[in-house]
Enzyme design. Sequence first.
Site, PDB file in Angstrom:
ATOM      1  N   ASP A 180       1.003  -1.006   0.306  1.00  0.00           N
ATOM      2  CA  ASP A 180      -0.042  -0.361  -0.108  1.00  0.00           C
ATOM      3  C   ASP A 180       0.855   1.444  -0.183  1.00  0.00           C
ATOM      4  O   ASP A 180       1.467   1.053   0.982  1.00  0.00           O
ATOM      5  CB  ASP A 180      -0.735   0.299   1.143  1.00  0.00           C
ATOM      6  CG  ASP A 180      -1.699   1.801   1.108  1.00  0.00           C
ATOM      7  OD1 ASP A 180      -3.145   1.105   1.062  1.00  0.00           O
ATOM      8  OD2 ASP A 180      -1.499   2.595   2.253  1.00  0.00           O
ATOM      9  N   GLU A 264      -1.815  -1.079  -5.985  1.00  0.00           N
ATOM     10  CA  GLU A 264      -2.887  -0.432  -6.571  1.00  0.00           C
ATOM     11  C   GLU A 264      -1.774  -0.018  -8.300  1.00  0.00           C
ATOM     12  O   GLU A 264      -1.268   0.533  -8.363  1.00  0.00           O
ATOM     13  CB  GLU A 264      -3.445   0.419  -5.497  1.00  0.00           C
ATOM     14  CG  GLU A 264      -3.847   0.266  -3.925  1.00  0.00           C
ATOM     15  CD  GLU A 264      -3.588   0.857  -2.875  1.00  0.00           C
ATOM     16  OE1 GLU A 264      -4.575   1.151  -2.976  1.00  0.00           O
ATOM     17  OE2 GLU A 264      -2.853   1.541  -2.266  1.00  0.00           O
ATOM     18  N   CYS A 317     -12.967  -4.063   5.693  1.00  0.00           N
ATOM     19  CA  CYS A 317     -12.284  -4.965   6.868  1.00  0.00           C
ATOM     20  C   CYS A 317     -11.219  -6.180   6.439  1.00  0.00           C
ATOM     21  O   CYS A 317     -12.023  -6.548   6.246  1.00  0.00           O
ATOM     22  CB  CYS A 317     -13.127  -5.402   8.172  1.00  0.00           C
ATOM     23  SG  CYS A 317     -12.624  -6.235   9.638  1.00  0.00           S
ATOM     24  N   CYS A 320     -13.264  -8.610   9.093  1.00  0.00           N
ATOM     25  CA  CYS A 320     -14.233  -9.376   8.199  1.00  0.00           C
ATOM     26  C   CYS A 320     -15.608  -9.289   6.591  1.00  0.00           C
ATOM     27  O   CYS A 320     -16.213  -9.986   6.745  1.00  0.00           O
ATOM     28  CB  CYS A 320     -15.659  -9.005   9.526  1.00  0.00           C
ATOM     29  SG  CYS A 320     -15.584  -7.126   9.432  1.00  0.00           S
ATOM     30  N   CYS A 335     -12.900  -1.288  12.468  1.00  0.00           N
ATOM     31  CA  CYS A 335     -14.711  -2.031  11.854  1.00  0.00           C
ATOM     32  C   CYS A 335     -15.825  -1.492  12.959  1.00  0.00           C
ATOM     33  O   CYS A 335     -15.734  -1.808  13.454  1.00  0.00           O
ATOM     34  CB  CYS A 335     -14.211  -3.262  12.057  1.00  0.00           C
ATOM     35  SG  CYS A 335     -15.472  -4.218  11.103  1.00  0.00           S
ATOM     36  N   CYS A 338     -17.133  -6.223  13.579  1.00  0.00           N
ATOM     37  CA  CYS A 338     -16.674  -6.623  14.322  1.00  0.00           C
ATOM     38  C   CYS A 338     -15.814  -5.806  15.501  1.00  0.00           C
ATOM     39  O   CYS A 338     -15.032  -7.088  15.990  1.00  0.00           O
ATOM     40  CB  CYS A 338     -15.632  -7.751  13.852  1.00  0.00           C
ATOM     41  SG  CYS A 338     -14.530  -7.349  12.950  1.00  0.00           S
ATOM     42  N   ASP A 345      -3.091   2.044   6.643  1.00  0.00           N
ATOM     43  CA  ASP A 345      -2.411   1.160   5.815  1.00  0.00           C
ATOM     44  C   ASP A 345      -1.775  -0.510   5.817  1.00  0.00           C
ATOM     45  O   ASP A 345      -1.397  -0.579   4.931  1.00  0.00           O
ATOM     46  CB  ASP A 345      -0.752   2.112   5.239  1.00  0.00           C
ATOM     47  CG  ASP A 345      -1.243   3.214   5.609  1.00  0.00           C
ATOM     48  OD1 ASP A 345      -1.954   3.642   4.204  1.00  0.00           O
ATOM     49  OD2 ASP A 345      -0.263   4.526   5.780  1.00  0.00           O
TER      50      ASP A 345
END
Length: 358
Positions: A180, A264, A317, A320, A335, A338, A345
């Site tokens: 990232d 990316e 997330c 989850c 999150c 959860c 990052d």
Amino acid sequence: MLLSIKTKLKLNESQKTMMSKHAGIARFTYNWGLATWQNLYNDGLKPDKYLLKKFFNNHVKPEYTWIKEKGICQKITQYAFDNLGNAFQRFFKGQGKYPRFKKKGINDSFTIDASGKPIPVGGKSIKLPTIGWVRTYECLPHTTCKSITISRTADSWFIAFTYEQEHELIAKKHSVVGVDLGVKELATLSTGVVFANPKHYKQNLAQLKRLSKRHCRKEKGSNNRHKSKIKLAKHHAKITNLRKDTLHKITTYLCKNHAKIVVEDLNVSGMMSNHNLAQAIADCGFYEFKRQLEYKAQKFGCEIIVADRWYPSSKTCSVCGHQQEMPLKQRVFQCGNCGYSIDRDLNASINLSRLAKA
């Protein structure tokens, strides 16, 4: 695979003068070709580099005796027309802007060869066609090349050429890694490794402003203005070298230690439209990072996986799979489903790494 190498030349004053003459002839040829191309196009004709090259060699070149001066390699005019043709080809394909006239002292360069014969290189000395022996600051690999490009940055001359190099098969420590990229931290890996952003331009911005102000106050055309120009160019080159050195270290580490790398597909030009972050984004060198990663992946035998530009790696997330909005100022992913808390990052890099397993 073909790889290029670029290193600084160790020249005396007479050799620097000879290099400047070659660069001047290459610049003159390129500018003449561009002006003639425009005139022919305005007259309703369709010019190309072959037509311009033939006319220049038969009718223009004999009128300028300084082009055929002793010690001048005559191949530089050929490569100048090739560069002009490539520039127009990129423009017609929409890959670049319309070719512009070259200015003296800005990106001076020229290309030479030995009339199709291989040029031997190796050690700290190299014999250039027509020019003669020149020295370098570092040892060159013992190999051969077809052509050599010589360029100038500030008051230093550099030599660059391509040569065939075998793949380096290295045992990888990790099978998959997600990367990232960001402004705060230059690169965050899914393995937990973080590469800080040194922000070389920002660190040297005050010195650049002082040098620019001194340069503007010098009288135009004076020797002092030329000296201040060289000093300013040296400082810009220093920042560029520091940035490239940082990117080389990161990309080499990634390609040597990971079998699959997921990155990316960043829209750098779109990110630069944000004037609040444009300077910081430009200082990161995201395009150069991707360019280095692509050729080093072939060199060290790893695979590059480019995630879709709209993949919500920062909004998802990593535990989850719940997606939520994440403002840029929010650096910790909390999150809402959860309750898992993780660095923004690192969460994005983990999500990217899972794309390789999908």
